[in-house]
Design an enzyme around this catalytic site. Structure first.
Site, PDB file in Angstrom:
ATOM      1  N   SER A 158     -13.465   3.536 -50.546  1.00  0.00           N
ATOM      2  CA  SER A 158     -13.279   4.919 -50.977  1.00  0.00           C
ATOM      3  C   SER A 158     -14.643   5.607 -51.103  1.00  0.00           C
ATOM      4  CB  SER A 158     -12.485   4.948 -52.292  1.00  0.00           C
ATOM      5  OG  SER A 158     -12.038   6.242 -52.587  1.00  0.00           O
ATOM      6  N   ASP A 319      -1.946   3.884 -47.204  1.00  0.00           N
ATOM      7  CA  ASP A 319      -2.908   4.784 -47.837  1.00  0.00           C
ATOM      8  C   ASP A 319      -2.690   6.198 -47.299  1.00  0.00           C
ATOM      9  OD1 ASP A 319      -5.081   6.168 -48.846  1.00  0.00           O
ATOM     10  OD2 ASP A 319      -6.593   4.773 -48.117  1.00  0.00           O
ATOM     11  N   HIS A 352      -3.881   3.524 -51.472  1.00  0.00           N
ATOM     12  CA  HIS A 352      -5.346   3.633 -51.459  1.00  0.00           C
ATOM     13  C   HIS A 352      -6.003   2.528 -52.277  1.00  0.00           C
ATOM     14  CE1 HIS A 352      -9.081   5.739 -50.771  1.00  0.00           C
ATOM     15  NE2 HIS A 352      -9.333   5.760 -52.078  1.00  0.00           N
TER      16      HIS A 352
END
Length: 374
Positions: A158, A319, A352
């Site tokens: 991320s 995700d 995610h």
């Protein structure tokens, strides 16, 4: 450190470190920030030629506490403890592993809750807007201080993956490989819009006082965190974990009765208030929204062409915040540029957050990559 069972399973008890640089850093905004304090943790030992260092970059609300415990009696370990330690993926008997708390955070590195030396008061909203690239420039200062000229690898998921990409484009001669998980070249409008709603939640909390609060604006920050949690999960994982189960504590037809998923969001939102600063949440959300690997370049091709080392990407099928197609866009560009790039699409129901929850799905690939590119 005792070489007992706990040692075999983890790095054990670790000590947080801190250094303050009495220099100024010019930010992407054009503003100057300094002095700069950075908090970090290290695991393992740096070898004689400083060639075994791996930088692990944390995500949005993460910290430098990557692995182990700060005290023997602690019940919680670092955020990626499962992959760090003797014999683990990031083997602390082999590598010197570093995790640095980014500037703008509230876990010790200079951020909006820090004292501005010019005024003797907290920065609050006088703190300058920072970018992911600014975070990486600050990290480079710390690595210079540690005597590390070149990193064996930069790894992160991320926002951590964004930092890894910035290392490749901004300091191509200082990194030997990049491993990026659940990352995007630039957050899509849907991700920006969700962060915008989270910001509104904080702005509209009357106790926020335009960033000048004395106590964390708990209702606004809890709601903002709840919105964030929704983006980290997937429909499949929420169905599996909660389904449509109604809380056993509430009456189904009570007006304020809640589903289990509501209780989960409420608990995590208000639990977060005791751990994180609202202004840091806002500044780091802004840094996420502003992120664009092609910032300052004519195209994404020009930006990614600056990378000279091998790259390994991971995307996760469920995700929807930074979907696989975002990663694939970069992979295709890098392939056209003749770069050495590897792409792994992991079938996962965890959305995610999969890069934090399912290390076993990508550890073998990363281990092989580090061995090949070492």
């Amino acid at each position: 450190m005792k070489r007992g069972f706990f040692y075999k399973m983890s790095v054990g008890v670790v000590t947080e470190k801190s250094v303050t640089f009495n220099t100024e850093l010019r930010l992407d905004s054009g503003r100057i920030l300094g002095p700069i304090t950075q908090v970090y943790e290290t695991y393992g030992n740096l070898n004689k030629d400083a060639s075994n260092a791996i930088l692990v970059a944390h995500a949005w609300t993460g910290s430098a506490h990557l692995a182990g415990k700060h005290r023997e009696e602690d019940t919680r370990v670092g955020w990626w403890d499962a992959i760090v330690g003797p014999g683990r993926l990031l083997d602390s008997d082999k590598y010197y592993i570093i995790c640095i708390n980014v500037i703008g955070s509230c876990y010790g590195s200079t951020g909006p809750s820090s004292i501005n030396p010019k005024t003797g008061k907290k920065y609050n909203l006088t703190f300058p807007v920072i970018t992911v690239r600014d975070m990486v420039r600050a990290q480079a200062m710390l690595l210079d201080h540690l005597g590390i000229r070149k990193l064996k690898a930069v790894i992160g998921g991320s926002m951590g993956g964004m930092q890894a990409l910035e290392w490749g484009t901004q300091f191509p001669d200082r990194v030997s490989s990049i491993i990026a998980l659940a990352v995007t070249p630039a957050p899509p409008p849907q991700a920006i819009s969700l962060n915008a709603v989270a910001r509104w939640a904080i702005f509209n909390d009357p106790t926020w006082k335009k960033g000048g609060y004395r106590k964390n604006p708990k209702d606004g920050l809890a709601l903002a965190r709840g919105i964030g949690h929704i983006t980290f999960l997937s429909g499949e994982s929420m169905e599996s974990k909660f389904g449509r189960r109604f809380s056993a504590r509430d009456g189904q037809f009570d007006f304020f009765g809640r589903f289990e998923v509501e209780r989960y969001l409420n608990y995590n939102g208000y639990n977060f208030v005791d751990k994180f600063d609202a202004n840091s949440f806002l500044y780091l959300a802004k840094a996420l929204d502003l992120y664009n690997v092609a910032f300052g370049y004519d195209s994404i091709e020009e930006a990614l062409d600056r990378i000279s080392c091998p790259l390994q990407f991971f995307a996760f099928s469920s995700d929807w915040l930074y979907p696989p197609k975002d990663t694939e866009e970069m992979v295709h560009v890098l392939e056209k540029l003749g770069k050495k790039v590897e792409y792994n699409l992991i079938d996962s129901p965890y959305g995610h957050d999969a890069f934090l929850l399912e290390h076993e799905t990508f550890s073998p690939q990363i281990k092989g990559f580090l061995e090949r590119e070492g």
